[in-house]
Design an enzyme around this catalytic site. Structure first.
Site: not given
Ligand SMILES: *Cc1c(COP(=O)(O)O)cnc(C)c1O
Length: 396
Positions: A138, A223, A252
């Protein structure tokens, strides 16, 4: 009354991109939140890995108050102090040499994708735009990041997707070797897959990726939007695996609850960005960077990482005990305070019943209960959640 009004207005006027649980949360403190009826909840969702210091931590509240009295926004046409100090703190505590600030995880990944392609082009590799990502990953909800996300359910209805992405299974080194060709410029991976069900890397997987990237002269992008900022017991997850990426994205938990994103990279790579390459109006805004400074300083100086490791191990052990008791629990996985408990059935009802019993948890991939409590959580609070789960499971 108040509650119904808020829910009705939301359902009537806000695009329904979320199916929300039927409570209105009005207040938070530490690991607790309260709803509009005054009911208290233990929050093991933690704003989805955002509130790593719990709700309304005094250092964060103070930093936001102080900065918003002084200066809220001026754009990136000028220098601002908190942005500079945050950049220094991030760079001095990571592998990276420079940072780009934006406002969300998706934006941070957009920046990483753009940088990887630009850097590769500038090295004279003109036709090498492809990025390998993992199935069940994700990376966000913009067009580039849904494309990077290796899950069809996020693609449906939005085609055509962005060209230049290839998916391989997570934890499969051979699949990566096979997928790399002369057009590949980078591998983008979450060190632990969060939304994909809390999937941990097998031993040496991330090291293996590093080696492959070095051998092929391509970039490794981590990420860490969900697992960064202390969640796994080190400030950044990569530290715990002995592997340094070339680019890392954060969001986050970075500013303790206000919107921020960041992309960090090593010098040679990040120098492909020059004035005009990329930008963000709000990126690195004084209020959010002041909040992020307070967040990181508190994580580093207040024994937060140690607490995450200790309480994380305790929680993991307790959940594993539940697994021995209840055969419908398939697996407990995680590191630090990102823990998943995979069930043999859909976890939606468990989430609802937990909420009725005063515990907020989340479920991902249908069957995996996900626990992302603030990193300040105590063993006593873990005990309470375990009691609630045990009590519920014993009735199934
Ligand atoms: C939540 C998340 C995103 C997206 O972040 P947003 O602030 O909602 O755009 C991207 N990568 C990972 C691993 C995430 O958990």
């Amino acid at each position: 009354m108040e509650k119904n009004r808020t829910m009705n207005l939301s359902d009537k006027y806000i695009a329904s991109t979320y199916s929300r649980l039927p409570i209105v949360i009005t207040k938070g403190n530490g690991c607790r939140v309260w709803d509009s009826d005054g009911k208290e909840y233990l929050d093991f969702v933690g704003g989805l890995a955002v509130c790593n210091l719990g709700h309304c931590h005094p250092n964060i509240v103070e930093a936001i108050k102080e900065q918003s009295n002084r200066l809220i926004h001026v754009s990136n046409l000028y220098y601002t102090e908190p942005q500079a100090e945050l950049a220094k703190l991030l760079i001095e505590n990571s592998f990276a040499d420079k940072v780009f600030f934006c406002n969300s995880g998706a934006e941070a990944n957009e920046a990483a994708i753009k940088l990887a392609r630009k850097y590769t082009k500038e090295k004279g590799k003109d036709d090498q735009p492809e990025i390998i990502t993992m199935t069940n990953s994700f990376h966000g909800r913009t067009m580039a990041t849904i494309t990077a996300t290796g899950q069809e359910k996020f693609h449906k209805g939005f085609e055509p997707l962005l060209p230049g992405f290839t998916y391989v299974p997570f934890n499969d080194i051979q699949a990566i070797e096979k997928a790399i060709d002369r057009k590949t410029c980078a591998i983008l991976v979450e060190p632990i897959q969060g939304e994909g069900g809390v999937n941990c890397p097998s031993d040496n997987y991330l090291k293996g990726l590093r080696k492959i990237c070095d051998n092929h002269g391509i970039l490794l992008i981590f990420d860490e939007v969900q697992v960064g900022l202390g969640r796994t017991g080190t400030l950044f997850a990569y530290e715990g695996y002995g592997v340094k990426p070339d680019i890392m994205t954060l969001a986050k938990g970075l500013a303790g609850g206000v919107p921020i994103g960041a992309m960090l990279a090593r010098k040679e790579v990040v120098e492909s960005f020059s004035p005009g390459s990329h930008a963000s109006t709000f990126g690195g805004n004084p209020v959010v960077t002041a909040s992020a400074l307070a967040t990181i300083n508190t994580i580093l100086k207040n024994g937060i990482l140690q607490n995450c490791i200790e309480v994380g191990e305790y929680f993991f052990k307790k959940l594993t005990q539940l697994k021995r008791q209840y055969p419908f629990i398939k697996e407990v996985r995680g590191k630090g305070l990102i823990i998943g408990m995979e069930l043999e059935f859909d976890g939606g009802d468990i989430v609802k019943e937990c909420m009725d019993r005063g515990v907020l948890i989340n479920c991902t991939m249908g069957k995996t209960l996900r626990f992302l409590p603030p990193l300040i959580v105590t063993k006593g609070e873990v005990d309470k959640v375990i009691r609630v789960l045990d009590d519920m499971f014993s009735g199934i």
